[in-house]
Design a protein around this motif. Structure first.
Motif, PDB file in Angstrom:
ATOM      1  N   SER A   1       0.841  -1.191   0.000  1.00 42.30           N
ATOM      2  CA  SER A   1       0.000   0.000   0.000  1.00 42.30           C
ATOM      3  C   SER A   1       0.876   1.241   0.000  1.00 42.30           C
ATOM      4  N   LYS A   2       0.458   2.230  -0.744  1.00 41.56           N
ATOM      5  CA  LYS A   2       1.139   3.523  -0.736  1.00 41.56           C
ATOM      6  C   LYS A   2       0.584   4.355   0.414  1.00 41.56           C
ATOM      7  N   ARG A   3       1.438   5.204   0.982  1.00 42.34           N
ATOM      8  CA  ARG A   3       1.044   6.065   2.098  1.00 42.34           C
ATOM      9  C   ARG A   3       0.912   7.498   1.605  1.00 42.34           C
TER      10      ARG A   3
ATOM     11  N   ALA B   1       5.594   9.048   4.413  1.00 37.57           N
ATOM     12  CA  ALA B   1       4.655   9.118   3.290  1.00 37.57           C
ATOM     13  C   ALA B   1       5.358   8.913   1.954  1.00 37.57           C
ATOM     14  N   ASP B   2       4.617   8.321   1.011  1.00 42.90           N
ATOM     15  CA  ASP B   2       5.092   8.231  -0.366  1.00 42.90           C
ATOM     16  C   ASP B   2       4.781   9.514  -1.120  1.00 42.90           C
TER      17      ASP B   2
ATOM     18  N   ALA C   1       8.361  21.475   4.531  1.00 38.80           N
ATOM     19  CA  ALA C   1       9.809  21.418   4.756  1.00 38.80           C
ATOM     20  C   ALA C   1      10.256  19.986   5.015  1.00 38.80           C
ATOM     21  N   TRP C   2       9.486  19.229   5.789  1.00 32.44           N
ATOM     22  CA  TRP C   2       9.829  17.823   6.029  1.00 32.44           C
ATOM     23  C   TRP C   2       9.801  17.045   4.716  1.00 32.44           C
ATOM     24  N   ALA C   3       8.817  17.333   3.873  1.00 35.35           N
ATOM     25  CA  ALA C   3       8.735  16.666   2.569  1.00 35.35           C
ATOM     26  C   ALA C   3       9.979  16.966   1.750  1.00 35.35           C
ATOM     27  N   MET C   4      10.360  18.216   1.696  1.00 38.61           N
ATOM     28  CA  MET C   4      11.547  18.621   0.934  1.00 38.61           C
ATOM     29  C   MET C   4      12.793  17.919   1.470  1.00 38.61           C
ATOM     30  N   ASP C   5      12.928  17.901   2.781  1.00 41.65           N
ATOM     31  CA  ASP C   5      14.097  17.300   3.405  1.00 41.65           C
ATOM     32  C   ASP C   5      14.179  15.793   3.153  1.00 41.65           C
ATOM     33  N   ASN C   6      13.020  15.160   2.962  1.00 44.11           N
ATOM     34  CA  ASN C   6      12.973  13.711   2.758  1.00 44.11           C
ATOM     35  C   ASN C   6      12.693  13.317   1.312  1.00 44.11           C
ATOM     36  N   HIS C   7      12.760  14.279   0.396  1.00 48.64           N
ATOM     37  CA  HIS C   7      12.578  14.023  -1.038  1.00 48.64           C
ATOM     38  C   HIS C   7      11.233  13.350  -1.332  1.00 48.64           C
ATOM     39  N   ILE C   8      10.180  13.887  -0.706  1.00 47.98           N
ATOM     40  CA  ILE C   8       8.831  13.347  -0.881  1.00 47.98           C
ATOM     41  C   ILE C   8       8.061  14.269  -1.823  1.00 47.98           C
ATOM     42  N   ILE C   9       7.406  13.667  -2.785  1.00 41.76           N
ATOM     43  CA  ILE C   9       6.600  14.422  -3.751  1.00 41.76           C
ATOM     44  C   ILE C   9       5.425  15.076  -3.050  1.00 41.76           C
TER      45      ILE C   9
ATOM     46  N   ALA D   1      -1.684   9.305 -10.775  1.00 41.72           N
ATOM     47  CA  ALA D   1      -0.687   9.187 -11.849  1.00 41.72           C
ATOM     48  C   ALA D   1       0.715   8.977 -11.288  1.00 41.72           C
ATOM     49  N   VAL D   2       0.992   9.562 -10.134  1.00 41.89           N
ATOM     50  CA  VAL D   2       2.318   9.422  -9.527  1.00 41.89           C
ATOM     51  C   VAL D   2       2.448   8.103  -8.759  1.00 41.89           C
ATOM     52  N   LEU D   3       1.430   7.720  -8.013  1.00 41.95           N
ATOM     53  CA  LEU D   3       1.557   6.574  -7.115  1.00 41.95           C
ATOM     54  C   LEU D   3       1.183   5.215  -7.718  1.00 41.95           C
ATOM     55  N   LEU D   4       0.345   5.240  -8.745  1.00 43.05           N
ATOM     56  CA  LEU D   4      -0.132   3.960  -9.268  1.00 43.05           C
ATOM     57  C   LEU D   4       0.675   3.516 -10.494  1.00 43.05           C
ATOM     58  N   PRO D   5       0.835   2.213 -10.668  1.00 41.63           N
ATOM     59  CA  PRO D   5       1.596   1.716 -11.824  1.00 41.63           C
ATOM     60  C   PRO D   5       0.858   1.966 -13.135  1.00 41.63           C
TER      61      PRO D   5
END
Length: 152
Positions: free
Chosen positions: A4-6, A81-82, A103-111, A148-152
């Motif tokens: 599962s994606k988060r 999170a994904d 900022a946390w997203a940026m620091d962790n390279h999260i879209i 579009a980003v999370l699903l294959p």
């Protein structure tokens, strides 16, 4: 076994009632439930806040709504999170908590997918905008980009 994606559902809480702050989150959750995308709300397990009216502070009587409880769980959720889905629609002020989540997203390279009006005056600090990967104007567009980003 499908992983599962988060998805973390970020956006203003202060100046909204619990029900107002959760309504759009429920809409996104419903739109994504059949796609193995788990949505994490900063308000999960906090339905006790429904009786507080407009939310505007930490509620120290419960560890989940205390300042420390909010900070640490939201940080953990964001960092795991994904993708972070941000709703800034109809914002009446800048969301400091959401700025931290960006900022946390940026620091962790999260879209980050952010939904916001084209001509809004809030949440538009250049540093906040640079943390946003995809900016759209409706929840429906945000849901589409998220899929579009999370699903294959």
């Amino acid at each position: 076994m499908v992983h599962s994606k988060r998805l973390y559902l970020a956006g203003g809480i202060s100046s909204y009632t619990y029900d107002e702050a959760e309504a759009w989150r429920d809409q996104v959750r419903q739109a994504l439930k059949e796609h193995s995308i788990d949505c994490y709300s900063p308000l999960r397990a906090k339905s006790f806040l429904q009786s507080e009216g407009v939310l505007n502070k930490a509620y120290e009587y419960n560890p989940l709504s205390s300042a420390k409880g909010i900070l640490y769980r939201d940080h953990d959720d964001c960092c795991k999170a994904d993708l972070i889905f941000v709703n800034f629609l109809k914002a009446t002020s800048t969301s400091v908590g959401t700025a931290m989540e960006l900022a946390w997203a940026m620091d962790n390279h999260i879209i980050v997918v952010a939904v916001m009006e084209k001509d809004t005056e809030f949440n538009t600090h250049p540093m906040m905008l640079e943390c946003i990967t995809y900016r759209v104007e409706t929840l429906e567009e945000g849901i589409h980009v998220t899929k579009a980003v999370l699903l294959p």
